[in-house]
Scaffold this motif. Sequence first.
Motif: not given
Lengths: 373, 294
Positions: A30, A35, A38, A41, A171, A240
């Motif tokens: 992260s 990107s 993401r 995540t 998030s 998401f």
Amino acid sequence: MGKRLVLNIRGAYTVILPVAVVLVFALILSLRSASQERAATLMLLYVGMVVALYVFAGNSGILSFGHTSFAVIAAYMSAYLTMSATRLSFILPDLPGPLLRAEFGELPAMLLAALCAALFALVIGIPLVRLEGIAGSVATFALTVVVYNVASYWTTMTGGKASLSIPLTTSFSDAAIWMVCLCAIAYVYQSSRFGLRLRASREDDVASQAIGVKIRRERLFAWVLSGFMFGIAGALYAHFLGAISPDTFWMAFTTLPIAMLIVGGLKSLNGAIFGALIVWLIGEMLRAIEAGVSVGGARIDGPTGLRELGLGALMLLILILRPSGITGGREVRWPWPGPQVKRGVARVLHAKSVGPRPGDESEAVAQSPSEAE
Amino acid sequence: MDYVIQTIVDVLSLGGLYALLALGLGVVFSIMNLVNWAHGELIVVGGYTMYLLAGFPLPVVILGTVITVTVTALLMERAAFRPIRGAAPSTLMFTSFALSYLLQNAALIAFGSFPKSIPGMSGLISQVKIGSVELPLVNIITILVTICVLVVLVLFLKRSSLGLQMRASAEDFVTSRLLGVKANRVVVASFAISGLLAGVVALLFLGQQGVVRPTTGLEPLTIAFVAVVLGGMGNLSGAVLGGFVVGALQTGFQVLLPVAYGQYRSAFVFFLVIVFLLFRPQGLLPPRTAARRV
């Protein structure tokens, strides 16, 4: 008290280690770019889903293809609850009044949505927990087909096959916090008396019944808990993506967590966590090759679809070489045994806090094929 | 009256097709305890073979398709299932699941996600008139083929030595091996039969649909799955019965459900499957070996 705490922490090592590995890995990713954050995540969400699935499938030994239905219910419910009445009445004008008007914050909406999924799990679970083995898998698969079919055409509730855009609220930290919570719930459950009873029925249903385990009741408890957890993961996943349709939750969505669980090892919690991590990691690497990488000056462009092809081949290879998954159904253990574990009461406490020791489990596993023959 | 005959022919042809599908899945299950998820992909392989063979005369297409599918089934057995033979049924199922995922994506890379048309079989859709009733040609062919295949299969299982060995292995694999049945021979035979049946189904089912895409295998697989479970896992007559029951259910819902609910047909079918399993998880005709001893 102090001794017991030490033992409990030592037992929890089995979940703390894999969770820490996943967290550190996700954090490093992260920090690199938006990107990658993401991607990290999404990885955390997958870990959450696989762990939620594991709570039922891993502990009961019945593979469920039906968890998708919990994600569908929680995702749409969370969408109704987070969106304002004016926006909703524009997209889904025929929605029942209370759902239309209700507007909650992100967290209460998700918890309510997951509760709805759990309620659905309870209603459908009361008859369903009678089934086991392949009949159980087929029935849960049928459940997914029914929910997909209804969601695709019930335009009042879902707007049909059209995509519904919903708030993009999940998030990186949400995903991380919930991943830790879901893993903690899974660990507490599996080392509780409920979890142990269900695991006993997984290894030998007749023997477990003989010592008083009510298999259906234990299964139902795990099914509902697992439904609640999968609902949370599904709602997070929906927020998401920011846009959902019934097709979001169809075959690919159903099969990926199952594949991750199987590759990791169906019967252990860290198998679930590592399975999700490893399958995701391999997928990302293949995706990178698909996009093109340069090796020593030469540029290699993989064909589109390489990621899935490679994943399939790898899953096949792992299953042929290690039929019970990478972890083989074992948990990671605290590597330095303390002297007090060997004495009477402490040993009982230890057994209580960490569940069956790996040796016991592998013996039970080793016996079952010969019985089957 | 015409309407009744038409419906009966519909049920018989759809049921026959499903019975062949279910048999393909059931014959492997009865020997190996393997629920072969990749059975749908066998049909996809058949479909792409038909696509590639378009333009050749019909007998070449038919033979080519059946042979390719059978060879694929045998390769599957050799590459994926032989190394893990005797593993737990769930492990076997996951392996076939991984194999199906692999083949599906291989097809995606090789042929793309858009449907490919199968032009050679378009003659199947034409109607024939018998007396006062108009029937689709494909339905009649399907019924005839089903009857032929079933008769040949029954003769093979009941009259030949290999068939006898297969039935013995289905009943009790370990004991039959102790009595001299070669494990490899019966397993290979079961996959060969499964492949042959999948080839025939590919010709009939995809020839009628006219297109094939990488995900085509899912629908026939689910139907076969449901039919086998309804009939009773591990029992071949059960698989045939299950196929006809699913065919009758689907046709029945098409005829009986109000048009407004027509789109929920698969929800109704699968809901009934759940209800049925709750009351009879062992299926309509459970094999004798399924009885619990404890």
